[in-house]
Design an enzyme around this catalytic site. Structure first.
Site, PDB file in Angstrom:
ATOM      1  N   TYR A  61      11.867  -8.381  -1.547  1.00  0.00           N
ATOM      2  CA  TYR A  61      10.794  -7.655  -0.866  1.00  0.00           C
ATOM      3  C   TYR A  61      11.346  -6.909   0.343  1.00  0.00           C
ATOM      4  O   TYR A  61      10.994  -5.750   0.603  1.00  0.00           O
ATOM      5  CB  TYR A  61       9.698  -8.630  -0.437  1.00  0.00           C
TER       6      TYR A  61
ATOM      7  N   SER B  79       3.516  -4.222  13.433  1.00  0.00           N
ATOM      8  CA  SER B  79       2.722  -3.728  12.312  1.00  0.00           C
ATOM      9  C   SER B  79       1.374  -4.436  12.248  1.00  0.00           C
ATOM     10  O   SER B  79       1.258  -5.620  12.566  1.00  0.00           O
ATOM     11  CB  SER B  79       3.483  -3.972  11.003  1.00  0.00           C
TER      12      SER B  79
ATOM     13  N   TYR C  65      -2.554   0.380  10.700  1.00  0.00           N
ATOM     14  CA  TYR C  65      -2.831   0.667   9.295  1.00  0.00           C
ATOM     15  C   TYR C  65      -4.331   0.918   9.223  1.00  0.00           C
ATOM     16  O   TYR C  65      -5.120   0.013   9.434  1.00  0.00           O
ATOM     17  CB  TYR C  65      -2.403  -0.515   8.427  1.00  0.00           C
TER      18      TYR C  65
ATOM     19  N   ARG D 288       6.990  -0.927  -7.100  1.00  0.00           N
ATOM     20  CA  ARG D 288       8.192  -1.698  -6.795  1.00  0.00           C
ATOM     21  C   ARG D 288       8.400  -2.764  -7.862  1.00  0.00           C
ATOM     22  O   ARG D 288       7.826  -3.854  -7.799  1.00  0.00           O
ATOM     23  CB  ARG D 288       8.065  -2.326  -5.406  1.00  0.00           C
TER      24      ARG D 288
ATOM     25  N   ARG E 145      10.557   3.196   0.262  1.00  0.00           N
ATOM     26  CA  ARG E 145       9.733   2.241  -0.484  1.00  0.00           C
ATOM     27  C   ARG E 145       8.510   2.879  -1.144  1.00  0.00           C
ATOM     28  O   ARG E 145       7.745   2.178  -1.810  1.00  0.00           O
ATOM     29  CB  ARG E 145       9.267   1.116   0.462  1.00  0.00           C
TER      30      ARG E 145
ATOM     31  N   HIS F  28       9.282   5.731   4.807  1.00  0.00           N
ATOM     32  CA  HIS F  28       8.919   4.321   4.621  1.00  0.00           C
ATOM     33  C   HIS F  28      10.092   3.509   4.080  1.00  0.00           C
ATOM     34  O   HIS F  28       9.919   2.600   3.266  1.00  0.00           O
ATOM     35  CB  HIS F  28       7.709   4.186   3.696  1.00  0.00           C
TER      36      HIS F  28
ATOM     37  N   LYS G 291       3.684   8.359  12.180  1.00  0.00           N
ATOM     38  CA  LYS G 291       4.862   7.845  11.460  1.00  0.00           C
ATOM     39  C   LYS G 291       4.751   8.147   9.971  1.00  0.00           C
ATOM     40  O   LYS G 291       3.693   7.920   9.372  1.00  0.00           O
ATOM     41  CB  LYS G 291       4.984   6.333  11.668  1.00  0.00           C
TER      42      LYS G 291
END
Length: 382
Positions: free
Chosen positions: A30, A112, A135, A170, A284, A281, A257
């Protein structure tokens, strides 16, 4: 400040190799992985390292200075700790380890929304100097409450994330059960048993949760229900309509960002952002994307005098930081590098990683005979 370096791990690559031995496979993948075929995560670093710098030996020069000022605050080095989600899954208590180290070394730490430490604790550990990355929630009331908490915690900079309109594909995370909704398989449990230090520390600090979001999360949710709650509560899509009330409400500096284009940079300037972080990112989200160093070079040529331009994604060393600044970045951020440090060295990982990056960056400055960070673009070989 004297460098606190474990000589067994003098590079980020050394830390990564050690961390891989101490973190369960599902958690390490991860941290370490990109998306799809991992093309862009590799491209980010390889293309940064194509940048070449030229020394100027035969002239009078003094000692190089690595301090720099960003948004009116002087930092000891031109790099900081990027926001990383689920940090406590990758190494228990790592957000606290990194916040403490960032404060000690006088570099910025960005928290975050979806990591495993809350806004209030980050502010406590950094004496109100932690940045906060939002977020964006779907509901205005939730957004405003989180912003009120960040302002009460005296966060000087709010970072809005724009590069997650959808979750990246992913494959490793899907195989490991770390997509939303997540699951814990027998295979993952066996991996945990094989990493006793990680397992012991997880027992010590508790199962990682989204600490900032605890006041808004219904009690008793299982992992599947938590994934559904997160998917319903937050939207990665950002536009001018959603940004305007945030800009109106937020009293500190506002940074966007995930910028990767001239068009988004121009829009960010028009919307009143104080800075941008050129980023994909960490490779990702979009495997077909351009590397961050190439996006940075295009953006900085046109807009460096209109907005503060920063960069993350792909940086792994002091020379990488110097290359990015020479290419037009005012400041840089890294995420994986610091998580490798925590995974390798636990509570000492933050100090160690910052120290090696500081030492590497200073050596590059000295070798180039470059006294000031703002002069690094003069050493860029075009």
């Amino acid at each position: 400040m004297a460098a606190e370096i474990n000589t067994n791990y003098p590079s980020v690559d050394d830390l990564r190799n050690k961390a891989q031995k101490r973190i369960p496979k599902f958690a390490f993948e991860y941290l370490d992985g990109g998306c799809n075929e991992d093309v862009n995560i590799s491209r980010n670093t390889s293309e940064i390292r194509e940048v070449q710098l030229q020394p100027r030996y035969l002239r009078n020069y003094g000692d190089s200075a690595t301090k720099t000022t960003l948004f009116g605050i002087e930092y000891d080095a031109p790099f900081g700790i990027a926001p990383v989600g689920l940090q406590g899954l990758m190494w228990p208590n790592s957000p606290e380890i990194l916040a403490k180290a960032a404060h000690k070394h006088n570099i910025p730490f960005i928290l975050s929304t979806v990591t495993t430490m809350n806004i209030e604790r980050a502010s406590e550990l950094t004496e109100g100097k932690a940045w906060f990355q939002l977020y964006n929630p779907v509901e205005d009331a939730l957004r405003d409450d989180i912003l009120n908490r960040a302002q009460a915690a005296e966060c000087p900079v709010l970072v809005l994330l724009c590069d997650v309109p959808t979750f990246g594909y992913r494959p490793r995370d899907i195989r490991n059960g770390l997509a939303l909704p997540p699951k814990m398989s027998l295979t993952n449990m066996l991996q945990i048993l094989g990493k006793p230090s990680w397992a012991f520390n997880t027992l010590k600090y508790g199962q990682p949760t989204f600490e900032t979001l605890k006041p808004y999360t219904p009690e008793g949710l299982n992992l599947r229900q938590l994934g559904q709650f997160m998917d319903k509560t937050f939207s990665g899509r950002l536009n001018e309509e959603k940004i305007k009330p945030i800009r109106d409400k937020w009293k500190g500096k506002l940074v966007l960002k995930g910028v990767a284009s001239l068009q988004d940079t121009e829009d960010a300037i028009r919307m009143g952002f104080d800075g941008i972080i050129v980023s994909n990112h960490g490779g990702r989200q979009l495997d077909a994307a351009q590397s961050t160093i190439h996006s940075l070079q295009e953006i900085s040529k046109k807009y460096s005098d209109q907005i503060e331009i920063m960069m993350d994604s792909g940086l792994r060393s002091g020379p990488d930081i110097a290359r990015a600044i020479a290419s037009g970045a005012k400041f840089t951020f890294m995420g994986r590098s610091f998580m490798y440090g925590c995974g390798a060295l636990g509570n000492k990982g933050g100090d160690h990683t910052i120290s090696i990056l500081k030492r590497q960056f200073k050596q590059v400055m000295d070798q180039l005979c470059c006294e000031r960070i703002e002069n690094l673009p003069d050493h860029l070989i075009q």
